[in-house]
Design an enzyme around this catalytic site. Structure first.
Site, PDB file in Angstrom:
ATOM      1  N   MET A 167       6.192   1.476   2.063  1.00  0.00           N
ATOM      2  CA  MET A 167       4.891   1.114   2.601  1.00  0.00           C
ATOM      3  C   MET A 167       4.212  -0.045   1.875  1.00  0.00           C
ATOM      4  O   MET A 167       3.155  -0.509   2.310  1.00  0.00           O
ATOM      5  CB  MET A 167       3.965   2.339   2.539  1.00  0.00           C
ATOM      6  N   GLY A 168       4.794  -0.540   0.806  1.00  0.00           N
ATOM      7  CA  GLY A 168       4.094  -1.533   0.005  1.00  0.00           C
ATOM      8  C   GLY A 168       4.374  -2.985   0.351  1.00  0.00           C
ATOM      9  O   GLY A 168       3.564  -3.861   0.061  1.00  0.00           O
ATOM     10  N   THR A 169       5.507  -3.254   0.971  1.00  0.00           N
ATOM     11  CA  THR A 169       5.889  -4.649   1.232  1.00  0.00           C
ATOM     12  C   THR A 169       5.336  -5.106   2.572  1.00  0.00           C
ATOM     13  O   THR A 169       5.800  -4.681   3.629  1.00  0.00           O
ATOM     14  CB  THR A 169       7.425  -4.802   1.201  1.00  0.00           C
ATOM     15  N   ASP A 170       4.334  -5.982   2.521  1.00  0.00           N
ATOM     16  CA  ASP A 170       3.706  -6.488   3.734  1.00  0.00           C
ATOM     17  C   ASP A 170       3.458  -7.990   3.667  1.00  0.00           C
ATOM     18  O   ASP A 170       2.652  -8.536   4.413  1.00  0.00           O
ATOM     19  CB  ASP A 170       2.383  -5.759   3.984  1.00  0.00           C
ATOM     20  N   LYS A 225      -8.265  -7.516  12.162  1.00  0.00           N
ATOM     21  CA  LYS A 225      -8.675  -7.101  10.817  1.00  0.00           C
ATOM     22  C   LYS A 225      -8.550  -8.301   9.901  1.00  0.00           C
ATOM     23  O   LYS A 225      -7.490  -8.943   9.826  1.00  0.00           O
ATOM     24  CB  LYS A 225      -7.811  -5.958  10.281  1.00  0.00           C
ATOM     25  N   LYS A 258       7.203  -9.871  -1.549  1.00  0.00           N
ATOM     26  CA  LYS A 258       7.089  -8.511  -2.080  1.00  0.00           C
ATOM     27  C   LYS A 258       8.414  -7.772  -1.874  1.00  0.00           C
ATOM     28  O   LYS A 258       9.156  -8.051  -0.933  1.00  0.00           O
ATOM     29  CB  LYS A 258       5.974  -7.739  -1.378  1.00  0.00           C
ATOM     30  N   ARG A 317      -4.686   4.716   7.743  1.00  0.00           N
ATOM     31  CA  ARG A 317      -3.660   4.397   8.740  1.00  0.00           C
ATOM     32  C   ARG A 317      -2.323   4.118   8.086  1.00  0.00           C
ATOM     33  O   ARG A 317      -1.267   4.423   8.638  1.00  0.00           O
ATOM     34  CB  ARG A 317      -4.102   3.281   9.655  1.00  0.00           C
ATOM     35  N   HIS A 332      -4.237   2.855  -5.795  1.00  0.00           N
ATOM     36  CA  HIS A 332      -5.305   3.418  -4.968  1.00  0.00           C
ATOM     37  C   HIS A 332      -4.783   4.172  -3.756  1.00  0.00           C
ATOM     38  O   HIS A 332      -5.302   5.233  -3.394  1.00  0.00           O
ATOM     39  CB  HIS A 332      -6.242   2.288  -4.519  1.00  0.00           C
ATOM     40  N   ASN A 392       5.707   5.475 -11.893  1.00  0.00           N
ATOM     41  CA  ASN A 392       4.889   4.278 -11.766  1.00  0.00           C
ATOM     42  C   ASN A 392       5.188   3.352 -12.935  1.00  0.00           C
ATOM     43  O   ASN A 392       5.469   3.809 -14.058  1.00  0.00           O
ATOM     44  CB  ASN A 392       3.390   4.627 -11.753  1.00  0.00           C
TER      45      ASN A 392
END
Length: 319
Positions: free
Chosen positions: A217-220, A66, A224, A109, A136, A158
């Site tokens: 799920m946000g730290t990639d 990807k 971050k 996913r 999103h 948020n």
């Protein structure tokens, strides 16, 4: 090569499909039948990120990559901030077999991995869902979480509260009471999903009650951070892939500070296959560090390609 454009993906892969694909992906990883290759991630300036996630699933006969990233200025252009494409190849010959729009697949996913962690690790009596973030992907997270638990209500925070009504509308679609709350009230949640692109922790140990499950799920990417390291260290940590968790995932900060050892992190696939029992007690805080692995992208893309071919959709091109 079959080209499956972004516009077709929604009609080919559902939330339930994504959950099935991700569950199978984690199981294959746990059985050493599939492996991810090292992530390439580059900063382009002004918050933009671009990179590649790839892998090989020998059991499923999947090889691919990807390509894409995060472009925060896209909201002003009327398109999503996350942009990506998945390329699939014949693992025997290397011949390209498919190109699939990756934007919706990435959201599906990511949400499926979060929901799977909730299904496997949250207390069976979990009834209040907390969400930190309202971008999103937040709506996808909520819809997927609603597939695995009978929530009684949803609370959310948020950094930019004006974005929360959109998430509230998703909750309304699902028939769930929704309330925007300060972070201090996350302590009411039985499970908390963090889905932000923050460079600094917002969720602290004092915001989380005993027995809660966290799906981070946000730290990639390096730098971050969504959760304070002390909270990560105090939890029983699971992840999609340990190598990514300690380098680009939420655990990078706790490991870097010497608060958590990499050997204490368990691949979620071991819970899927039954090799690990998962949650050990009702008082335990469990945490899933969802870094997002290339094999997940290949799994959902492969499902889209299979269905497109069955239905005569997409375009066949010579390469």
């Amino acid at each position: 090569m079959l080209v499956v454009p972004e516009a077709l993906v929604a009609g080919l892969v559902s939330e339930a499909d994504a959950l099935e694909a991700v569950r199978g992906c984690f199981a294959a990883m746990a059985r050493n039948e599939a492996r991810n290759f090292p992530v390439v991630r580059e900063a382009l300036g002004e918050g933009r990120q671009y990179g590649f996630k790839s892998g090989l699933d020998t059991a499923g006969g999947m090889l691919g990559v990807k390509a894409g990233g995060y472009f925060p200025g896209n909201a002003g252009r009327g398109i999503t901030n996350h942009q990506s494409v998945v390329y699939l190849f014949d693992p025997e010959s290397g011949r390209p077999t498919a190109m699939v729009g990756g934007n919706l697949l990435t959201a599906l996913r990511t949400a499926a991995a979060s929901a799977l962690s909730i299904d496997l690790l949250a207390r069976k009596d979990a009834r209040v869902l907390g969400i930190v973030g309202a971008g999103h992907q937040a709506g996808f997270q909520l819809r997927a979480a609603a597939k695995v638990r009978a929530w009684e209500r949803v609370i959310a925070w948020n950094l930019h509260p004006e974005m929360l009504p959109k998430l509230g509308a998703v909750a309304a679609e699902l028939g769930l009471p929704f309330e925007a709350v300060p972070l201090e009230r996350m302590v009411e949640a039985d499970a908390i999903i963090t889905i932000t692109s923050s460079p600094a922790a917002s969720l602290m140990a004092r915001h989380v009650k005993a027995g809660a499950h966290l799906a981070c799920m946000g730290t990639d990417t390096k730098g971050k951070q969504e959760v304070e390291p002390a909270l990560v260290a105090a939890a029983t940590v699971f992840t999609d892939e340990v190598a990514q968790s300690v380098t680009i995932g939420e655990a990078q900060h706790a490991v870097g500070a010497g608060l958590l050892d990499a050997t204490a992190i368990t691949p979620l696939g071991e819970v899927v296959t039954g090799a690990h029992r998962g949650r050990a007690s009702d008082a335990e805080i469990t945490l899933f560090d969802g870094t997002g692995v290339g094999l997940q992208d290949l799994a959902v893309a492969g499902m889209a390609v299979k269905r497109a071919a069955e239905r005569g959709l997409g375009a066949v091109v010579e390469v």
